[in-house]
Write a protein that holds these residues in place. Structure first.
Motif, PDB file in Angstrom:
ATOM      1  N   GLN A 169      55.759  15.474  72.868  1.00  0.00           N
ATOM      2  CA  GLN A 169      56.607  14.076  73.278  1.00  0.00           C
ATOM      3  C   GLN A 169      57.928  14.529  73.983  1.00  0.00           C
ATOM      4  O   GLN A 169      58.556  13.358  73.967  1.00  0.00           O
ATOM      5  N   ALA A 170      58.270  15.617  73.978  1.00  0.00           N
ATOM      6  CA  ALA A 170      59.674  15.892  74.381  1.00  0.00           C
ATOM      7  C   ALA A 170      59.916  16.895  75.396  1.00  0.00           C
ATOM      8  O   ALA A 170      61.109  17.741  75.689  1.00  0.00           O
ATOM      9  N   HIS A 171      58.854  17.287  76.278  1.00  0.00           N
ATOM     10  CA  HIS A 171      59.075  18.102  77.304  1.00  0.00           C
ATOM     11  C   HIS A 171      60.538  18.074  77.992  1.00  0.00           C
ATOM     12  O   HIS A 171      60.892  16.908  78.618  1.00  0.00           O
ATOM     13  N   GLY A 172      61.239  19.084  78.267  1.00  0.00           N
ATOM     14  CA  GLY A 172      62.675  18.830  78.965  1.00  0.00           C
ATOM     15  C   GLY A 172      63.813  18.651  78.063  1.00  0.00           C
ATOM     16  O   GLY A 172      65.029  19.031  78.227  1.00  0.00           O
ATOM     17  N   ALA A 173      63.632  18.197  76.608  1.00  0.00           N
ATOM     18  CA  ALA A 173      64.830  18.146  75.763  1.00  0.00           C
ATOM     19  C   ALA A 173      65.244  19.702  75.184  1.00  0.00           C
ATOM     20  O   ALA A 173      64.553  20.603  75.606  1.00  0.00           O
TER      21      ALA A 173
END
Ligand SMILES: *Cc1c(COP(=O)(O)O)cnc(C)c1O
Length: 432
Positions: A169-173
């Motif tokens: 749920q968090a690609h890029g974070a």
């Protein structure tokens, strides 16, 4: 007047762009893959390109693309050396796959409660769940916010456990400057169409620091075979599956990954703008972002708080009224995970593979049960949570701060300007 009562909806149809944003670059990438990919051969260039690019993004030396995040999670559990009857600690509040991937390895998921601030697994609760059979912990970067990896690393090291990141749920974070997907010993990301890095259809990415883990993950994803020397010897060593990604999905995801840095900036800015705009709206709690990490808002979760409004209404009645009224204003809003994962029948009745396996297969510690639910924070979050957006990821581009103003306007209308109508709706709901 509430749109539900005949007023004009705040968010007009078509005002919010769907996710993923598809550009001509994406179209060309998929067409190029079609032209290149005949005759069939494996691995295809687009798959290798995607793996290389995710390796660069995460800093993980070994990456293997898969056909879903669920497959990538099972690969991570197998690669960590989890064996039948072993225990793996997972969050009580997550998507099912974070826990069912443990069952896929004939092992036993053990649930730990949620941290109220971040909604991720609470490291103190993890420490309480460790037994002599525990082999690994899976943390989830829920909603788009990384879990507390420093504390989880300390618990894992103290007990000699593998630490796995469910990065779906968090690609890029980022957590303390480090990218999601590279925060644990290994990670599994989803490329499902809705996710922040999207294959439009289905896909996944497994990543690890360890060459031996990579070998084990590849074995489980390729029929249980080892790649020996020049090619396949068609001699399965263990039970395996076919987890290979579709080449067109890989090409699409690779093209999207080239824009992940930019789309992450947009998500962060949109989320921050929305949270700022909602500061004036009582009765809902927007997400909290600790200073040492960033949020990419795969979900924008709101917890309803009727107590703040001095309303003598049960939380679920108030929540359902808010959902109904906000949806009528044209803003997508939904309950996600209405109950903690261990409350699902699969666990409550120990259904598993049937006949009680793997709990009763003889390898597990006797007496596992999920009946005495002891996840007060997860239960409370599941009771109060509503997530915003037309598709799950409405905070991504091309939506802008202007779109976020519309979202905030819809919530302000329902919870402030039309509060009397909202309360009436809730009370009618109680009667009916
Ligand atoms: C989406 C998701 C998965 C599963 O990924 P799929 O690609 O749908 O199989 C696993 N864990 C979490 C937290 C997810 O949100």
């Amino acid at each position: 007047m509430l749109a539900l009562d005949g007023g004009t909806p705040v968010v007009a149809e078509g005002a919010v762009a769907p996710w993923p944003q598809v550009t001509d670059e994406d179209r060309h990438a998929v067409l190029r893959a079609m032209d290149r990919a005949t005759p069939w051969h494996w691995p295809m260039d687009e798959v290798r390109d995607l793996e290389r690019a995710w390796s660069e993004w995460t800093g993980m030396p070994h990456v293997l693309a898969a056909n879903s995040g669920t497959a990538a999670l099972h690969m991570a559990v197998a690669a960590a050396g989890v064996e039948p009857g072993d225990e793996v600690i997972v969050p009580a509040d997550t998507f099912l796959a974070t826990a069912s991937c443990v069952l896929q390895a004939n092992a036993i998921p053990v649930f730990a409660d949620t941290d109220r601030g971040t909604f991720a697994i609470d490291p103190d609760r993890v420490a309480e769940r460790v037994t002599g059979r525990t082999r690994a912990v899976i943390a989830v970067d829920l909603n788009g916010l990384p879990a507390d990896y420093a504390a989880l690393r300390a618990v894992a090291d103290r007990h000699g456990l593998a630490l796995i990141e469910d990065a779906a749920q968090a690609h890029g974070a980022r957590y303390r400057g480090e990218p999601v997907g590279g925060l644990a010993d290994s990670s599994a990301a989803s490329l499902n169409g809705s996710k922040c890095l999207s294959a439009l259809g289905e896909g996944g990415l497994f990543a690890t620091r360890d060459a031996e883990q990579f070998r084990l993950a590849r074995r489980v994803s390729m029929f249980g075979e080892e790649l020996a020397g020049q090619g396949r010897d068609y001699n399965a060593r263990i039970m395996g599956w076919n987890y290979r990604i579709d080449v067109l999905a890989a090409a699409f995801a690779r093209s999207q990954l080239a824009r992940l840095a930019r789309s992450t900036e947009v998500r962060e800015a949109n989320g921050a703008a929305l949270t700022k705009a909602l500061a004036e709206v009582p009765g809902i709690r927007p997400p909290i972002v600790p200073d040492d990490r960033t949020h990419v808002y795969f979900f924008y979760p709101l917890l309803v708080q009727p107590e703040e409004l001095d309303l003598d209404l049960p939380v679920d009645v108030f929540r359902d009224a808010v959902e109904k009224a906000v949806a009528a204003e044209g803003l997508g809003i939904a309950r996600w995970q209405p109950r903690p994962v261990p409350a699902q029948l699969l666990f409550q009745e120990l259904r598993g593979y049937g006949k009680g396996c793997p709990w009763t297969c003889g390898h597990a510690r006797p007496g596992h049960s999920y009946r005495d639910l002891d996840y007060p924070v997860a239960e409370d979050v599941c009771l109060r949570r509503l997530v915003l957006g037309q598709s799950f990821s409405s905070l991504g581009p091309p939506n802008t701060a202007r779109t976020m103003e519309l979202f905030a306007e819809a919530l302000h209308k329902v919870l402030v300007e039309e509060r009397d109508a909202l309360v009436k709706l809730a009370r009618d709901g109680m009667k009916g």
